[in-house]
Design a protein around this motif. Structure first.
Motif, PDB file in Angstrom:
ATOM      1  N   ARG A 100       0.826  -1.204   0.000  1.00 49.47           N
ATOM      2  CA  ARG A 100       0.000   0.000   0.000  1.00 49.47           C
ATOM      3  C   ARG A 100       0.859   1.252   0.000  1.00 49.47           C
ATOM      4  NH1 ARG A 100      -4.775  -1.367   4.427  1.00 49.47           N
ATOM      5  NH2 ARG A 100      -5.932  -2.876   3.149  1.00 49.47           N
ATOM      6  N   ARG A 101       1.955   1.209   0.756  1.00 42.19           N
ATOM      7  CA  ARG A 101       2.844   2.366   0.812  1.00 42.19           C
ATOM      8  C   ARG A 101       3.454   2.663  -0.538  1.00 42.19           C
ATOM      9  NH1 ARG A 101       6.057   0.467   4.315  1.00 42.19           N
ATOM     10  NH2 ARG A 101       4.724   0.970   6.118  1.00 42.19           N
ATOM     11  N   ILE A 102       3.834   1.600  -1.260  1.00 41.66           N
ATOM     12  CA  ILE A 102       4.397   1.775  -2.594  1.00 41.66           C
ATOM     13  C   ILE A 102       3.344   2.327  -3.550  1.00 41.66           C
ATOM     14  CG2 ILE A 102       5.318   0.528  -4.597  1.00 41.66           C
ATOM     15  CD1 ILE A 102       6.669  -1.390  -2.612  1.00 41.66           C
ATOM     16  N   LYS A 103       2.117   1.821  -3.458  1.00 42.79           N
ATOM     17  CA  LYS A 103       1.042   2.320  -4.333  1.00 42.79           C
ATOM     18  C   LYS A 103       0.769   3.792  -4.076  1.00 42.79           C
ATOM     19  CE  LYS A 103      -2.299  -0.501  -3.464  1.00 42.79           C
ATOM     20  NZ  LYS A 103      -3.666  -1.032  -3.554  1.00 42.79           N
ATOM     21  N   MET A 104       0.769   4.178  -2.816  1.00 36.96           N
ATOM     22  CA  MET A 104       0.518   5.580  -2.462  1.00 36.96           C
ATOM     23  C   MET A 104       1.640   6.480  -2.985  1.00 36.96           C
ATOM     24  SD  MET A 104      -2.394   5.851  -1.104  1.00 36.96           S
ATOM     25  CE  MET A 104      -2.216   7.562  -0.592  1.00 36.96           C
ATOM     26  N   LYS A 105       2.862   5.978  -2.952  1.00 35.63           N
ATOM     27  CA  LYS A 105       4.005   6.756  -3.413  1.00 35.63           C
ATOM     28  C   LYS A 105       3.889   7.086  -4.892  1.00 35.63           C
ATOM     29  CE  LYS A 105       9.060   6.646  -3.794  1.00 35.63           C
ATOM     30  NZ  LYS A 105      10.284   5.876  -3.519  1.00 35.63           N
ATOM     31  N   TYR A 106       3.391   6.120  -5.665  1.00 38.11           N
ATOM     32  CA  TYR A 106       3.298   6.312  -7.120  1.00 38.11           C
ATOM     33  C   TYR A 106       1.876   6.538  -7.581  1.00 38.11           C
ATOM     34  CZ  TYR A 106       8.069   4.583  -7.083  1.00 38.11           C
ATOM     35  OH  TYR A 106       9.401   4.433  -6.842  1.00 38.11           O
TER      36      TYR A 106
END
Length: 235
Positions: A227-233
Motif C-alpha cells: 500500500r505504501r508503494i502504491k501511495m508513493k506512485y
C-alpha cells in the motif's frame, strides 16, 4: 442489493478502478469479507453489469434497437466509476472499451463528439452505437434526460457540406493551407513529445508497481508495504 454485499461490491469497484491489483486479487480480498462469496465468473459479470450504475440494458425486440435506459432502481455506484472499471478491464483484456449495447468509447465515426452542443439543453453531445437487427447504428446524443440524438453519419455529412460553402481565392487557399499545416505540425509535434515523456514516466511507474504487485502476490511483500508503494506512485 442487501448489506454487506452492497458495501463489498462498492469496495470492489473502487479497487478495480485503480488498476493496481489483478481482479483475481480483488475478488480474493472481497471474499474474505463478511457476506456472500462470488466465483470468478460471477465477479467479472458483476463488474460489467451496468445495472450497478442505475441503468438497464434492453435487448433488441421487433423493430426496437437494443439500448441502455435509466433504471428505476437506485444506483450503487456512479457511471464515472463504472466506466473507470471498464477502462481497466479493457486495458487488461485488450478488447474494445464499451458499455453494453455497443456504446463504444473511441470510434472514428464520431469526429465531432465533444464539440457539438445539444440543441435541446445546450449540453455537450457525446456519441455511441446501437445494434439493430442486421447492423449497427451510430449517433451523437445527449447524456441528459432531454433524450436528443441524431444519426452521426448524417451530422458528419452536413458538417462537411457546410464547410464546402466557404470559398477562398487560390492565393488565400494556399496561404490558409500553409498556416493550417504549420499549426497542425507544431501542435502534433508538441503533443507527441509530451506524450513520449509522459508515457516513459508512466511505464517506469507501472514497472515499479508491477514489480511490487508480483512480490505481494508471491508473499515477498506484506500488504502494508504494498500500500505504501502504491501511495508513493499514485497518479
Amino acid at each position: 442489493m442487501k448489506e454487506p454485499e452492497a458495501t463489498n461490491m462498492i469496495w470492489a469497484f473502487k479497487q478495480v478502478s485503480k488498476g493496481h491489483l489483478p481482479t483475481a486479487v480483488v475478488l480474493k480480498e472481497m471474499n474474505r469479507r463478511e457476506g456472500r462469496k462470488l466465483t470468478k465468473n460471477s465477479f467479472m459479470e458483476a463488474l460489467r453489469n451496468i445495472a450497478y450504475c442505475g441503468k438497464l440494458f434492453l435487448k433488441a425486440y421487433n423493430d426496437e434497437e437494443q439500448k441502455i435506459v435509466e433504471g428505476k432502481h437506485e444506483a450503487l455506484i456512479s457511471e464515472e466509476l463504472f466506466m473507470k472499471v471498464q477502462r481497466v478491464l479493457h486495458r487488461k483484456s485488450n478488447k474494445d472499451d464499451f458499455l453494453p449495447a455497443g456504446r463504444i468509447i473511441n470510434e472514428e465515426r464520431y469526429l465531432l463528439r465533444g464539440l457539438l452542443p445539444c440543441p435541446k439543453c445546450n449540453k455537450t453531445l457525446t456519441a455511441s452505437s446501437a445494434k439493430g437487427r442486421s447492423k449497427h447504428y451510430y449517433y451523437y446524443h445527449c447524456t441528459t434526460s432531454c433524450g436528443f440524438r441524431h444519426n452521426s453519419e448524417i451530422v458528419n455529412d452536413l458538417f462537411v457540406e457546410e464547410l464546402s460553402k466557404f470559398r477562398f481565392s487560390i492565393g488565400a487557399e494556399k496561404i490558409l493551407k500553409t498556416i493550417l499545416e504549420q499549426n497542425f505540425s507544431i501542435v502534433s509535434n508538441d503533443l507527441n513529445d509530451e506524450r513520449k515523456v509522459l508515457q516513459n514516466k508512466l511505464n517506469a511507474i507501472e514497472g515499479r508497481i508491477g514489480k511490487a504487485r508480483d512480490m505481494y502476490l508471491e508473499d515477498k511483500l506484506d500488504e502494508e508495504d504494498f500500500r505504501r508503494i502504491k501511495m508513493k506512485y499514485k497518479f
